[in-house]
Design a protein around this motif. Structure first.
Motif, mmCIF file in Angstrom:
data_model
loop_
_atom_site.group_PDB
_atom_site.id
_atom_site.type_symbol
_atom_site.label_atom_id
_atom_site.label_comp_id
_atom_site.label_asym_id
_atom_site.label_seq_id
_atom_site.Cartn_x
_atom_site.Cartn_y
_atom_site.Cartn_z
ATOM 1 N N THR A 154 4.815 6.013 -3.274
ATOM 2 C CA THR A 154 3.772 7.013 -3.101
ATOM 3 C C THR A 154 4.364 8.225 -2.400
ATOM 4 O OG1 THR A 154 2.070 5.320 -2.962
ATOM 5 C CG2 THR A 154 1.515 7.484 -2.075
ATOM 6 N N ARG A 155 4.405 9.348 -3.104
ATOM 7 C CA ARG A 155 4.974 10.583 -2.544
ATOM 8 C C ARG A 155 4.078 11.745 -2.919
ATOM 9 N NH1 ARG A 155 10.987 9.312 -4.890
ATOM 10 N NH2 ARG A 155 11.654 7.800 -3.332
ATOM 11 N N SER A 156 3.982 12.718 -2.009
ATOM 12 C CA SER A 156 3.158 13.885 -2.307
ATOM 13 C C SER A 156 3.774 14.723 -3.420
ATOM 14 C CB SER A 156 3.004 14.749 -1.043
ATOM 15 O OG SER A 156 4.280 15.135 -0.549
ATOM 16 N N SER A 209 0.812 -1.215 0.000
ATOM 17 C CA SER A 209 0.000 0.000 0.000
ATOM 18 C C SER A 209 0.847 1.269 0.000
ATOM 19 C CB SER A 209 -0.923 0.006 1.227
ATOM 20 O OG SER A 209 -0.156 -0.027 2.429
ATOM 21 N N ARG A 210 2.146 1.128 0.267
ATOM 22 C CA ARG A 210 3.026 2.310 0.260
ATOM 23 C C ARG A 210 3.443 2.689 -1.155
ATOM 24 N NH1 ARG A 210 7.738 0.136 3.910
ATOM 25 N NH2 ARG A 210 7.352 -1.597 2.451
ATOM 26 N N LEU A 211 3.011 1.897 -2.135
ATOM 27 C CA LEU A 211 3.394 2.134 -3.522
ATOM 28 C C LEU A 211 2.189 2.567 -4.348
ATOM 29 C CD1 LEU A 211 5.657 -1.001 -4.054
ATOM 30 C CD2 LEU A 211 6.360 1.285 -3.335
ATOM 31 N N THR A 212 2.470 3.240 -5.440
ATOM 32 C CA THR A 212 1.447 3.667 -6.386
ATOM 33 C C THR A 212 1.677 2.952 -7.708
ATOM 34 O OG1 THR A 212 1.213 5.841 -5.356
ATOM 35 C CG2 THR A 212 0.488 5.634 -7.642
ATOM 36 N N LEU A 224 5.956 13.965 -6.412
ATOM 37 C CA LEU A 224 6.632 13.021 -7.288
ATOM 38 C C LEU A 224 7.610 13.775 -8.185
ATOM 39 C CD1 LEU A 224 6.567 9.980 -7.947
ATOM 40 C CD2 LEU A 224 4.966 10.521 -9.786
#
Length: 295
Positions: free
Chosen positions: A274-276, A151-154, A278
Motif C-alpha cells: 500500500t503506497r500513496s 493490512s499494510r498490503l493492497t 504506486l
C-alpha cells in the motif's frame, strides 16, 4: 559510498543469500563484495551479518537496517518517480510471485500479453509453493489465494475461485460414491500440500450444516499438476480449484463428488504494498490483469 547505495547493496546481499550470488548480480568478485560489506560495517560501527562457510544471517542490527532501509528506499523511489515522471510511464524491472500451477497455466500467458503491451517493462516471474513475504523479498506484486492477511498490503481480486471435490469415474465405480462428508473417511484421497499449512483437513458446508473431515491421504504432493494426474489415473478423490479441473469435469474424465456440499472459497488476488504513489508499472499490471481475468 553513500547511505542509499549501501542500503541497496545490503538489501541485494540479503535477497541473494550469499556473497557469491550477490557478486554475480553486481558483476563483481566475491572478495570485492566482502570488502564492501566490511567497509559498511566499519562505517556503521556494528556487525550486520553472522557468517559461516555455509550460510549467513543478519544480526539484530542487520535486521533493523534491512527492514527500515526497505522503507527508506521505497520512499526514495516514490519521490524519484514523482520527480522524473516515471509515474506515468510503465518501465523498469517488475518482480512478480505466484504459485506453481496457477502461475504456469494462467498467469504466464497473461504476462506474455502484458509484455507485448508494455515493452519497456522487464518482467521477472517467480513461481514457488512456499509462502512469499512481498516486502522483505522485494517483490512488486504477488498473486495469492484467499483473504488478505496484512493490512499494510493492497489487494485486487482477479477472479473468483471455487473449490470442488472430484474423482475419476473408474475410482468411483470401484469404491462407491460418497453420500456424506463422513463417507470420505473410508476413501482414498489425494492431498495437495501448500505453503506448509495443515493439510488433509477438509471443511464442507451445506446450508447451515458444517463438517470437518481429516481424510486419509496415501498420496500427497506439493504440485497441483501431479495431484491432478493421480486423480485422472483413478487414485482417489481430489480437492482442487475449479479453474484447474474444469476441463476434466466437462469432458467426463473426472466426476464431481458431494456436489451439494460447498468448500471454502479461495478467490485469487493480486497483492502489492500500500503506497500513496504506486509505480506506473505496478499500476499497469494491476489494471491489465483485472481486465484479462474478467474476460
Amino acid at each position: 559510498m553513500d547511505g542509499f547505495s549501501d542500503l541497496r547493496f545490503f538489501a541485494l546481499l540479503m535477497k541473494e543469500g550469499s556473497l557469491a550470488a550477490a557478486a554475480q548480480q553486481m558483476g563483481l568478485t566475491a572478495p570485492a563484495v566482502s570488502r564492501r560489506l566490511a567497509l559498511l560495517e566499519k562505517r556503521l560501527g556494528v556487525r550486520l551479518l553472522h557468517r559461516t562457510t555455509r550460510r549467513m544471517r543478519p544480526t539484530p542490527e542487520g535486521e533493523t537496517y534491512l527492514l527500515e532501509g526497505a522503507r527508506v528506499l521505497a520512499e526514495l523511489d516514490a519521490l524519484e518517480r514523482t520527480v522524473s515522471g516515471a509515474r506515468s510511464t510503465p518501465r523498469g524491472l517488475l518482480r512478480i510471485a505466484a504459485t506453481l500451477g496457477f502461475g504456469r497455466l494462467l498467469l504466464a500467458p497473461a504476462l506474455s500479453a502484458f509484455a507485448r503491451r508494455y515493452p519497456e517493462v522487464e518482467l521477472q516471474l517467480h513461481l514457488t509453493d512456499r509462502p512469499v513475504n512481498l516486502v522483505e523479498q522485494g517483490f512488486d506484486a504477488v498473486v495469492r489465494f484467499g483473504e488478505l492477511p496484512d493490512s499494510r498490503l493492497t489487494a485486487r481480486k482477479l477472479m473468483d475461485n471455487e473449490r470442488v471435490l472430484c474423482a475419476a469415474p473408474a475410482y468411483l465405480d470401484a469404491a462407491g460414491e460418497p453420500r456424506t462428508p463422513a463417507d470420505l473417511l473410508r476413501h482414498r484421497c489425494i492431498v495437495l500440500r501448500e505453503a506448509d499449512e495443515t493439510y488433509g483437513t477438509w471443511h464442507l458446508r451445506q446450508g447451515d450444516r458444517q463438517e470437518t473431515v481429516k481424510v486419509a491421504s496415501p498420496l500427497s504432493t506439493n504440485d497441483g499438476g501431479a495431484a491432478l494426474a493421480w486423480a485422472l489415473d483413478g487414485q482417489g478423490i481430489l480437492l482442487r480449484s475449479l479453474w484447474n479441473v474444469e476441463d476434466a469435469l466437462h469432458s467426463g474424465l473426472l466426476r464431481p463428488v458431494l456436489p451439494t456440499w460447498k468448500l471454502p472459497p479461495a478467490d485469487i488476488y493480486l497483492v502489492h504494498p500500500t503506497r500513496s504513489e504506486l509505480s506506473a508499472k505496478t499500476r499497469a499490471l494491476s489494471e491489465f490483469l483485472c481486465e484479462w481475468f474478467a474476460r
